[in-house]
Design a protein around this motif. Structure first.
Motif, mmCIF file in Angstrom:
data_model
loop_
_atom_site.group_PDB
_atom_site.id
_atom_site.type_symbol
_atom_site.label_atom_id
_atom_site.label_comp_id
_atom_site.label_asym_id
_atom_site.label_seq_id
_atom_site.Cartn_x
_atom_site.Cartn_y
_atom_site.Cartn_z
ATOM 1 N N LYS B 118 0.834 -1.215 0.000
ATOM 2 C CA LYS B 118 0.000 0.000 0.000
ATOM 3 C C LYS B 118 0.867 1.264 0.000
ATOM 4 C CE LYS B 118 -3.697 2.576 0.919
ATOM 5 N NZ LYS B 118 -4.798 2.699 -0.034
ATOM 6 N N PHE B 119 1.903 1.298 0.820
ATOM 7 C CA PHE B 119 2.641 2.544 1.031
ATOM 8 C C PHE B 119 3.933 2.644 0.216
ATOM 9 C CE2 PHE B 119 0.051 2.100 4.918
ATOM 10 C CZ PHE B 119 -0.701 3.255 4.774
ATOM 11 N N GLY B 120 4.394 1.554 -0.375
ATOM 12 C CA GLY B 120 5.582 1.612 -1.226
ATOM 13 C C GLY B 120 6.809 2.127 -0.494
ATOM 14 N N ALA B 121 7.550 3.026 -1.168
ATOM 15 C CA ALA B 121 8.825 3.490 -0.619
ATOM 16 C C ALA B 121 8.666 4.218 0.719
ATOM 17 C CB ALA B 121 9.515 4.399 -1.632
ATOM 18 N N ALA B 122 7.460 4.727 1.006
ATOM 19 C CA ALA B 122 7.256 5.413 2.287
ATOM 20 C C ALA B 122 7.369 4.438 3.467
ATOM 21 C CB ALA B 122 5.882 6.087 2.299
ATOM 22 N N PHE B 123 7.197 3.164 3.197
ATOM 23 C CA PHE B 123 7.379 2.135 4.237
ATOM 24 C C PHE B 123 8.866 1.787 4.256
ATOM 25 C CE2 PHE B 123 6.831 -2.382 5.799
ATOM 26 C CZ PHE B 123 6.341 -2.044 7.055
ATOM 27 N N THR B 124 9.645 2.638 4.874
ATOM 28 C CA THR B 124 11.109 2.515 4.843
ATOM 29 C C THR B 124 11.577 1.310 5.663
ATOM 30 O OG1 THR B 124 11.378 3.845 6.827
ATOM 31 C CG2 THR B 124 11.328 5.032 4.718
ATOM 32 N N PRO B 125 12.828 0.872 5.463
ATOM 33 C CA PRO B 125 13.362 -0.216 6.294
ATOM 34 C C PRO B 125 13.287 0.095 7.786
ATOM 35 C CG PRO B 125 14.785 0.129 4.399
ATOM 36 C CD PRO B 125 13.771 1.235 4.375
ATOM 37 N N GLU B 126 13.513 1.355 8.167
ATOM 38 C CA GLU B 126 13.477 1.707 9.588
ATOM 39 C C GLU B 126 12.055 1.601 10.147
ATOM 40 O OE1 GLU B 126 15.084 3.409 7.194
ATOM 41 O OE2 GLU B 126 17.124 2.852 7.826
ATOM 42 N N ILE B 127 11.081 2.073 9.363
ATOM 43 C CA ILE B 127 9.686 1.951 9.812
ATOM 44 C C ILE B 127 9.295 0.474 9.873
ATOM 45 C CG2 ILE B 127 7.277 2.431 9.180
ATOM 46 C CD1 ILE B 127 8.260 5.116 8.035
ATOM 47 N N GLN B 128 9.719 -0.293 8.870
ATOM 48 C CA GLN B 128 9.441 -1.741 8.873
ATOM 49 C C GLN B 128 9.982 -2.395 10.139
ATOM 50 O OE1 GLN B 128 11.259 -4.095 5.736
ATOM 51 N NE2 GLN B 128 10.688 -5.999 6.759
ATOM 52 N N ALA B 129 11.219 -2.043 10.513
ATOM 53 C CA ALA B 129 11.850 -2.667 11.688
ATOM 54 C C ALA B 129 11.038 -2.379 12.950
ATOM 55 C CB ALA B 129 13.279 -2.163 11.840
ATOM 56 N N THR B 130 10.627 -1.124 13.108
ATOM 57 C CA THR B 130 9.841 -0.760 14.302
ATOM 58 C C THR B 130 8.476 -1.446 14.275
ATOM 59 O OG1 THR B 130 10.952 1.371 14.346
ATOM 60 C CG2 THR B 130 8.917 1.187 15.610
ATOM 61 N N TRP B 131 7.865 -1.442 13.114
ATOM 62 C CA TRP B 131 6.542 -2.055 12.962
ATOM 63 C C TRP B 131 6.603 -3.545 13.292
ATOM 64 C CZ3 TRP B 131 1.655 -1.083 12.983
ATOM 65 C CH2 TRP B 131 0.735 -1.987 12.435
ATOM 66 N N GLN B 132 7.650 -4.220 12.821
ATOM 67 C CA GLN B 132 7.718 -5.663 13.079
ATOM 68 C C GLN B 132 8.106 -5.963 14.524
ATOM 69 O OE1 GLN B 132 8.822 -7.074 8.585
ATOM 70 N NE2 GLN B 132 8.734 -8.598 10.196
ATOM 71 N N LYS B 133 8.828 -5.045 15.167
ATOM 72 C CA LYS B 133 9.071 -5.209 16.608
ATOM 73 C C LYS B 133 7.723 -5.153 17.334
ATOM 74 C CE LYS B 133 11.036 -2.815 20.612
ATOM 75 N NZ LYS B 133 11.866 -1.694 21.122
ATOM 76 N N PHE B 134 6.902 -4.187 16.926
ATOM 77 C CA PHE B 134 5.570 -4.040 17.518
ATOM 78 C C PHE B 134 4.733 -5.308 17.306
ATOM 79 C CE2 PHE B 134 1.146 -2.739 16.314
ATOM 80 C CZ PHE B 134 0.659 -2.533 17.593
ATOM 81 N N LEU B 135 4.715 -5.810 16.069
ATOM 82 C CA LEU B 135 3.912 -7.002 15.784
ATOM 83 C C LEU B 135 4.446 -8.228 16.524
ATOM 84 C CD1 LEU B 135 3.056 -6.743 11.967
ATOM 85 C CD2 LEU B 135 1.629 -6.152 13.934
#
Lengths: 143, 147
Positions: B118-135
Motif C-alpha cells: 500500500k505505502f511503497g517506498a514510504a514504508f522505509t526499512p526503519e519503519i518496517q523494523a519498528t513495525w515488526q518489533k511491535f507485531l
C-alpha cells in the motif's frame, strides 16, 4: 507444488527484476539487517550501510540467481542447478537456515513496495512458495 | 517488559494513523488464507474459500479481517501493556478456538506485506523494523495464555 500458471508468473516477475537487481537485492538485504539485526552476524566483513557497494553487489547476485532459478521450477534440474549454491551455504557460509526465512520475508516486503498493484495475492503466494522451495534446497546439504 | 523509544512510539502511531483498517484488514486476512492455505482449517463456517477469487470476494473474510485489524488498535493504544491487553483474547484463541499460535505470526507477516504494498517506498526499512518489533510483541501477547 507450483502450477504452470504460477511458474509463468514467477518467470515473468523475476526476469522483469533483473535490470534492477542491485536495487531490489540490496534493499531486501538492508531491510533484513534493519528488521532482524542478528542477521548481521554473518556479514561482519562487509559494509552494511544503506546502498553500499557490498550490498549492491551481493544483492544483485542474489536476485539474478533467484531469477535464473525460475526457469527450472518443478523440473528435476531445479535442485541440481542449485548444487553449487547449496554446497556453498552448507559447507562454507554455514548460515543457520532459519535466516533464509527472514530474508525471504524481507524480499517479499521489498517486492510489495516496488511492484504495487503487480504484487497481488496471486504473485505473493507464488513467490512465497518459490522462495521457500529455493531456500529448502540451499539448506538441504546441512544434514 | 518491552521498552519503546520516543521515535518508535511516533513511528507506530504515524503509520497506524495512515492505515484504513477496513481496507488493510480484509486484504491481510485474505492473503493469509491464500498464501498459507492450511489456515483455512479455522474458517470452515466461512463458506466458499476454494479459489483466490472466492477468498477475495468472501464477505465473511472481509468482515473478520476488519475485526482483527480493529483489535490491533488496542495494542497501539496500550503499547506499555500489550500482554495484559490481549490476555483474554489469547485465552479465547487457545481454549475455545484452538488456533495454533504460529498462525498469528503468519497474519503479522501478511499484514506487513500488505502495508508495504500500500505505502511503497514510504514504508522505509526503519519503519518496517519498528513495525515488526511491535507485531512481534503482539504475537507474543496473543500466544501468552497458551497452556
Amino acid at each position: 507444488m507450483l502450477s504452470a500458471l504460477e511458474k509463468q508468473i514467477l518467470i515473468d516477475l523475476w526476469h522483469k527484476l533483473i535490470p534492477v537487481a542491485e536495487d531490489i537485492g540490496s534493499e531486501a538485504l538492508y531491510r533484513m539487517f534493519t528488521t532482524f539485526p542478528k542477521t548481521k552476524t554473518y556479514f561482519g566483513h562487509l559494509d552494511l550501510s544503506h546502498g553500499s557497494g557490498h550490498l549492491r553487489s551481493l544483492g544483485k547476485k542474489i536476485v539474478v540467481a533467484i531469477a535464473e532459478g525460475t526457469t527450472h521450477i518443478s523440473t528435476p534440474l531445479f535442485t541440481s542447478s542449485l548444487g553449487y549454491l547449496s554446497r556453498y551455504h552448507a559447507y562454507q557460509l554455514r548460515i543457520h537456515p532459519t535466516n533464509f526465512k527472514l530474508f525471504n520475508h524481507c524480499m517479499l516486503v521489498t517486492l510489495a513496495c516496488h511492484l504495487g498493484g503487480d504484487f497481488s495475492a496471486i504473485e505473493h503466494a507464488a513467490t512465497d512458495k518459490y522462495l521457500s522451495a529455493y531456500s529448502a534446497v540451499l539448506a538441504e546439504k546441512f544434514r | 517488559m518491552v521498552s519503546w523509544s520516543q521515535s518508535e512510539r511516533s513511528a507506530i502511531a504515524d503509520l497506524w494513523d495512515k492505515i484504513n483498517v477496513d481496507e488493510i484488514g480484509p486484504q491481510s486476512l485474505a492473503r493469509v488464507l491464500i498464501v498459507y492455505p492450511w489456515t483455512q482449517r479455522y474458517f470452515g463456517k466461512f463458506g466458499n474459500l476454494n479459489s483466490v477469487a472466492a477468498i477475495l470476494g468472501n464477505p465473511k473474510v472481509t468482515a473478520h479481517g476488519k475485526v482483527v485489524l480493529n483489535a490491533l488498535d488496542n495494542a497501539v493504544k496500550n503499547l506499555d501493556n500489550i500482554k495484559e491487553t490481549y490476555s483474554k483474547l489469547s485465552q479465547l484463541h487457545c481454549e475455545i478456538l484452538s488456533v495454533d499460535p504460529d498462525n498469528f505470526r503468519l497474519f503479522a507477516d501478511c499484514l506487513t506485506i500488505v502495508i508495504a504494498n500500500k505505502f511503497g517506498a514510504a514504508f522505509t526499512p526503519e519503519i518496517q523494523a519498528t513495525w515488526q518489533k511491535f507485531l512481534a510483541v503482539v504475537v507474543a501477547a496473543m500466544s501468552s495464555r497458551y497452556f
